[in-house]
Design an enzyme around this catalytic site. Structure first.
Site, PDB file in Angstrom:
ATOM      1  N   GLU A  49       0.641  -1.196   0.008  1.00  0.00           N
ATOM      2  CA  GLU A  49       0.212  -0.078  -0.111  1.00  0.00           C
ATOM      3  C   GLU A  49       0.857   1.026   0.113  1.00  0.00           C
ATOM      4  OE1 GLU A  49      -3.635   0.396   2.054  1.00  0.00           O
ATOM      5  OE2 GLU A  49      -4.158  -1.517   1.943  1.00  0.00           O
ATOM      6  N   HIS A 272      -2.544  -1.167  10.147  1.00  0.00           N
ATOM      7  CA  HIS A 272      -1.797  -2.686  10.317  1.00  0.00           C
ATOM      8  C   HIS A 272      -0.871  -2.678  11.387  1.00  0.00           C
ATOM      9  CE1 HIS A 272      -4.100  -5.110   6.694  1.00  0.00           C
ATOM     10  NE2 HIS A 272      -4.593  -3.562   6.868  1.00  0.00           N
TER      11      HIS A 272
END
Length: 406
Positions: A49, A272
Site C-alpha cells: 500500500e 496494520h
C-alpha cells in the site's frame, strides 16, 4: 553470519496504508516508518500500500544509507503498492498481476484499480539464493457475505502456482504481505498446503507482540472498529511465510509485531501492525526433500473446498454476464425502435403530429449509455467467467492427480 553454513536474516513486513491524499496523517506516518527502519537495520523490508511513487522515492532517499538496494513494483491504474528494500543486491525481479482483482464499478473499494499483484525479487547472500515474494490480496470488506471470496481464492491459487513454478532454483523461499485472510481460511490452507510454506507465527521459538499475532487490532486509532466487533482481540491477516529447498533448513527464532502507537507518538505507523521475523538458515549435510505443507488427503479436502467456492463465484459471474447481455440487447432494441419511429416521421407517416425531438434525443442518449455500460460489463464478466473456469479446471486436474497418487 556465524561461519559459512549459518545465516541469520531479519525481515520487516508492513501494510503501510498510504493512499495518497486520502489516508490520515500520511506524510507523518511515512516519516515515522522511515525513521524506524533506519534505526532497526533489518536485512529485508517488504511494504504494501505504498500507492504513491512520491512516497516510495522519499523513503528510498531516506533509507539509501541503510538499504542501498530497492525495487518498486508498478501495475494497475494507481500501482501495486508493493516495494522492497534490501541490504543485499537484488539480482532479478518479476511481477505477476492476478487475473481477477475485483470489479471496476466498485469505486468505493478500489481494488481493481490497484492491479493486485505478487512481486518477486531474487537475492543471494553468502551463496544462498533467496526468492522473496511480496503481495497484497483482495480485501474482504464483509465476512458474512464475502462477494470477493472467489476472486481472493483465485489470487491465492495463482500465488501458490507462481511460487511453485518460480522457486525451483532457489534455496530459500520467503513470502510476506497482507493476504487479507484469517489463518484458518480456505485460501491460507490452500496456499500453505500447495506450496509447503510455513507460518512464522506458529513456528516462532519466541513471540512478542499483539495477542494471537493479530495485525489488525481494535485499539489502533486508524482501524474501523465496527468491522472488528466480532473479533475483540483483532485479526491476523498479515504474514511472513517461508520454506527451505535443497540442502537448507530454516527456523524462525523470533517473531514480533508492533502494538499500536509508534514509540513516543500518539499515532501508529499504519492501520496494520508490522510483522518482524528473525530467521535462522543453516546448510545441511545432504539435500533435503521438498517440504509438504500437509498430508495429501487433507490437501485433497482443501482443494475440493476451494474449488467449490470458485464454482459458486463462477455461477454468479455467469448470471451477471447473462443479465448484462440481456440489458444490452434491450437497449439495442430501444434504439432500433427509435430509429424506426424517426424514419417513419421523416417519410411522412407521422404527418400532422409534432415530432418530440427532445424526448427522442433524451431516450436515445439514455439507450446509448445503457448499451455501452451493459456491453462493457458483459465483456468484463465474460473475462471473469473465463478466469474462474480456468482456475476451476486447474483445481480439478490437481485433484485428479492427488487422488490417483495417494
Amino acid at each position: 553470519m556465524e561461519g559459512n553454513s549459518t545465516l541469520q536474516l531479519r525481515i520487516f513486513d508492513l501494510n503501510c496504508w498510504a493512499i495518497r491524499y486520502l489516508s490520515k496523517r500520511r506524510q507523518e506516518r511515512v516519516r515515522l516508518i522511515g525513521d524506524m527502519l533506519c534505526r532497526e537495520h533489518f536485512d529485508l523490508v517488504l511494504l504494501q500500500e505504498v500507492w504513491s511513487e512520491w512516497d516510495y522515492s522519499g523513503l528510498n532517499a531516506k533509507l539509501g544509507g541503510c538499504y542501498p538496494f530497492s525495487h518498486y513494483f508498478r501495475s494497475g491504474v494507481i500501482g501495486s503498492g508493493l516495494c522492497v528494500f534490501s541490504r543485499f543486491p537484488i539480482l532479478d525481479t518479476l511481477l505477476y498481476q492476478y487475473s481477477l482483482n475485483g470489479y471496476p464499478y466498485m469505486l468505493q473499494h478500489g481494488d481493481w484499480f490497484c492491479g493486485k499483484s505478487v512481486g518477486l525479487i531474487i537475492i543471494k547472500i553468502s551463496g544462498i539464493v533467496f526468492n522473496v515474494y511480496v503481495t497484497h490480496l483482495h480485501a474482504e470488506y464483509c465476512r458474512e457475505k464475502d462477494a470477493y471470496l472467489p476472486h481472493r481464492l483465485v489470487q491465492a491459487w495463482e500465488l501458490a502456482q507462481f511460487i511453485r513454478h518460480t522457486s525451483k532454483a532457489a534455496d530459500v523461499v520467503l513470502l510476506g504481505g497482507d493476504l487479507n485472510m484469517h489463518p484458518e481460511d480456505v485460501g491460507i490452507r490452500l496456499l500453505r498446503g500447495w506450496t509447503g510454506l510455513r507460518d512464522a507465527f506458529t513456528e516462532a521459538a519466541c513471540f512478542e507482540g499483539c495477542e494471537d499475532g493479530c495485525t489488525l487490532i481494535p485499539n489502533n486509532c486508524f482501524t474501523i472498529k465496527a468491522e472488528l466487533m466480532p473479533f475483540p482481540l483483532g485479526i491476523r491477516i498479515d504474514y511472513i511465510l517461508y520454506k527451505a529447498i535443497s540442502s537448507f533448513t530454516v527456523r524462525c527464532e523470533e517473531l514480533k509485531t508492533t502494538m499500536g502507537r509508534a514509540p513516543g507518538m500518539d499515532i501508529p505507523f499504519s492501520d496494520h501492525e508490522a510483522v518482524m521475523a528473525t530467521l535462522h538458515i543453516q546448510r545441511q549435510g545432504q539435500a533435503a526433500g521438498v517440504p509438504v505443507g500437509m498430508a495429501e488427503p487433507m490437501l485433497v479436502d482443501v482443494v475440493t473446498e476451494a474449488r467449490m467456492e470458485v464454482g459458486v463465484g463462477l455461477r454468479a459471474a455467469q448470471q451477471q454476464r447473462y443479465s448484462m447481455g440481456r440489458l444490452a440487447i434491450l437497449a439495442l432494441l430501444l434504439l432500433l425502435l427509435q430509429a424506426v419511429a424517426a424514419l417513419g416521421t421523416l417519410t411522412g407517416l407521422g404527418v400532422g403530429q409534432p415530432f418530440p425531438k427532445l424526448t427522442f434525443s433524451l431516450l436515445a442518449f439514455l439507450a446509448i449509455g445503457v448499451l455501452l455500460l451493459a456491453t462493457g460489463l458483459h465483456l468484463f464478466h465474460t473475462i471473469e467467467v473465463k478466469m474462474l473456469q480456468g482456475t476451476e479446471e486447474q483445481m480439478r486436474m490437481v485433484l485428479r492427480v492427488l487422488q490417483e497418487h495417494p
